[in-house]
Write an enzyme that holds these catalytic residues in place. Structure first.
Site, short mmCIF file in Angstrom:
data_model
loop_
_atom_site.label_atom_id
_atom_site.label_comp_id
_atom_site.label_asym_id
_atom_site.label_seq_id
_atom_site.Cartn_x
_atom_site.Cartn_y
_atom_site.Cartn_z
N ALA A 72 0.84 -1.21 0.00
CA ALA A 72 0.00 0.00 0.00
C ALA A 72 0.86 1.24 0.00
CB ALA A 72 -0.90 0.03 1.24
N ARG A 73 0.24 2.32 -0.41
CA ARG A 73 0.81 3.65 -0.19
C ARG A 73 0.36 4.06 1.20
NH1 ARG A 73 4.14 4.48 -4.52
NH2 ARG A 73 3.13 3.76 -6.41
N SER A 74 1.26 4.65 1.99
CA SER A 74 0.87 4.86 3.39
C SER A 74 1.32 6.19 3.99
CB SER A 74 1.38 3.70 4.24
OG SER A 74 2.79 3.67 4.18
N TYR A 138 -5.65 8.80 2.59
CA TYR A 138 -5.05 7.52 2.98
C TYR A 138 -6.06 6.69 3.76
CZ TYR A 138 -2.45 4.23 5.85
OH TYR A 138 -2.05 3.10 6.49
N ASP A 281 -3.81 15.99 12.72
CA ASP A 281 -3.49 15.17 13.89
C ASP A 281 -4.61 15.23 14.93
OD1 ASP A 281 -1.05 13.92 13.50
OD2 ASP A 281 0.14 15.52 14.40
N1 UDP Z 1 5.08 13.86 15.98
C1 UDP Z 1 5.84 14.93 16.46
N2 UDP Z 1 7.01 15.21 15.80
C2 UDP Z 1 7.45 14.51 14.72
C3 UDP Z 1 6.66 13.41 14.25
C4 UDP Z 1 5.48 13.13 14.92
O1 UDP Z 1 5.49 15.60 17.42
O2 UDP Z 1 8.51 14.82 14.18
C5 UDP Z 1 3.84 13.53 16.68
C6 UDP Z 1 2.60 13.56 15.80
O3 UDP Z 1 2.02 14.85 15.79
C7 UDP Z 1 1.71 12.54 16.50
C8 UDP Z 1 2.68 11.54 17.11
O4 UDP Z 1 3.95 12.21 17.13
O5 UDP Z 1 1.00 13.12 17.54
C9 UDP Z 1 2.84 10.28 16.31
O6 UDP Z 1 3.05 10.64 14.96
P1 UDP Z 1 3.43 9.56 13.86
O7 UDP Z 1 3.65 10.30 12.57
O8 UDP Z 1 4.55 8.70 14.35
O9 UDP Z 1 2.16 8.62 13.76
P2 UDP Z 1 0.60 8.96 13.50
O10 UDP Z 1 -0.03 8.98 14.86
O11 UDP Z 1 0.52 10.26 12.77
O12 UDP Z 1 0.15 7.80 12.70
#
Ligand code: UDP
Length: 322
Positions: A72-74, A138, A281
């Site tokens: 998949a694209r993710s 997505y 988010d």
């Molecule tokens: N996050 C962050 N800094 C980063 C990357 C992610 O603060 O450089 C935060 C993001 O806002 C989320 C959590 O870490 O609240 C997990 O993000 P991730 O991208 O790992 O997974 P997601 O929950 O988006 O699938």
């Protein structure tokens, strides 16, 4: 069982392939290597390089007992910018795979779905009966595939039993098989890049969320626990039914708690700076994994955050975790 793993050169697909081989299964990996790595495919699996939509029918003609569909694209951000890549790459491809599964009467399918199918939750923990209102293409494409799987599973001959596993935040590594994305967006690998010296500091996307320490809370699950759920799903795929199960630890950790765990594990100070919130988010995403426990007999064995980080760190340094 003779099993086809699509996307077995990617992070979760390669770890699951390693577990399937350990479990004595005969595994063929089908992957076009657009985002996966040939050397991530565990030794012992047969490898077919090809596009899933184009190649699935030919491969499945050999006769298979099951398919695990990871390809998949993710990337959430990319899906907003280039939705066609996601509707074609995820949905059109998956329909072609379902047609091939049906044509060759493969009895089991395990699908790699996601918490992104739920979108912004009304309440936590999130159960499988929570509303599904994805907030990006997505998540929308993964939800569309879940709907398609339901239709194919309950089709009149009821030849297919399917399980969709909705992952929350997958992390950690399985020895020398782990997360290696060309475009890394996930928190734990990014924080560990700082510890490894390849990134100066990590950004904290917002510290004014309605959470105990003001940073977002997520449910981190060890990739080995995730793989264990896939093996169980294969055994429990109910013929003529589509079972959907969330996979998470049921415990949330904030961004600050993750950074602290990384500091403890690596001994590195890991500079961090607050940055603006990232679009899309939600504040808190925590799974209820009660159904996976009840229907698959699954519960996470490696839920300790420091342990998850330690395995990811061992992998990031090229070492092998315990
Ligand atoms: N996050 C962050 N800094 C980063 C990357 C992610 O603060 O450089 C935060 C993001 O806002 C989320 C959590 O870490 O609240 C997990 O993000 P991730 O991208 O790992 O997974 P997601 O929950 O988006 O699938």
């Amino acid at each position: 069982m003779k099993l086809l793993v699509t996307g077995g050169a990617g992070y979760v697909g390669s770890v699951c392939t390693a577990h399937l081989l350990d479990g004595g299964h005969d595994v063929t990996v089908l992957d076009d290597l657009t985002t996966g790595h040939r050397d991530a495919v565990p030794a012992g699996a047969s490898f077919v390089e090809g596009d899933v939509a184009a190649a699935a029918a030919d491969v499945l003609a050999e006769g298979f007992d099951g398919v695990l569909h990871f390809a998949a694209r993710s990337l959430v951000g990319e899906s907003v910018v280039d939705p066609a890549k996601y509707w074609h790459g995820n949905v059109v491809t998956s329909i072609a795979l379902l047609d091939a599964i049906r044509a060759h009467r493969v009895p089991r399918l395990v699908f790699s779905s996601t918490a992104a199918t739920y979108g912004e939750p009304e309440s936590t923990p999130i159960t499988e009966d929570s509303p599904t209102r994805p907030t990006n293409p997505y998540g929308a494409t993964k939800l569309a595939i879940d709907h398609a799987i339901t239709s194919y599973a309950v089709a009149s001959d009821r030849a297919l039993g399917a399980v969709s596993l909705r992952y929350f935040n997958v992390a950690g590594a399985h020895g020398d098989v782990g997360e290696r994305h060309a475009t890394e967006t996930h928190l734990i690998p990014l924080v560990l890049q700082v510890a490894a010296g390849t990134r100066e500091q990590v950004s904290i996307y917002g510290d004014d969320w309605p959470t105990p320490d003001g940073t977002c809370v997520r449910d981190y699950i060890h990739v080995d626990d995730l793989a264990d759920a896939h093996l169980r799903a294969l055994d429990h795929a109910p013929p003529g039914e589509h079972l959907i199960c969330n996979l998470g630890n049921g415990t949330g950790f904030s961004v600050l708690e993750v950074i602290e765990a990384c500091r403890r594990v690596t001994g590195h100070p890991i500079p961090a700076a607050v940055a603006p919130r990232r679009a899309g988010d939600p504040a808190v995403l925590v799974a209820s994994a009660a159904r996976a426990h009840e229907r698959l007999g699954w519960s996470p064995a490696r839920g300790d955050l420091d342990g998850i980080v330690a395995d990811a760190w061992a992998f990031a340094r090229g070492g092998v975790s315990a």
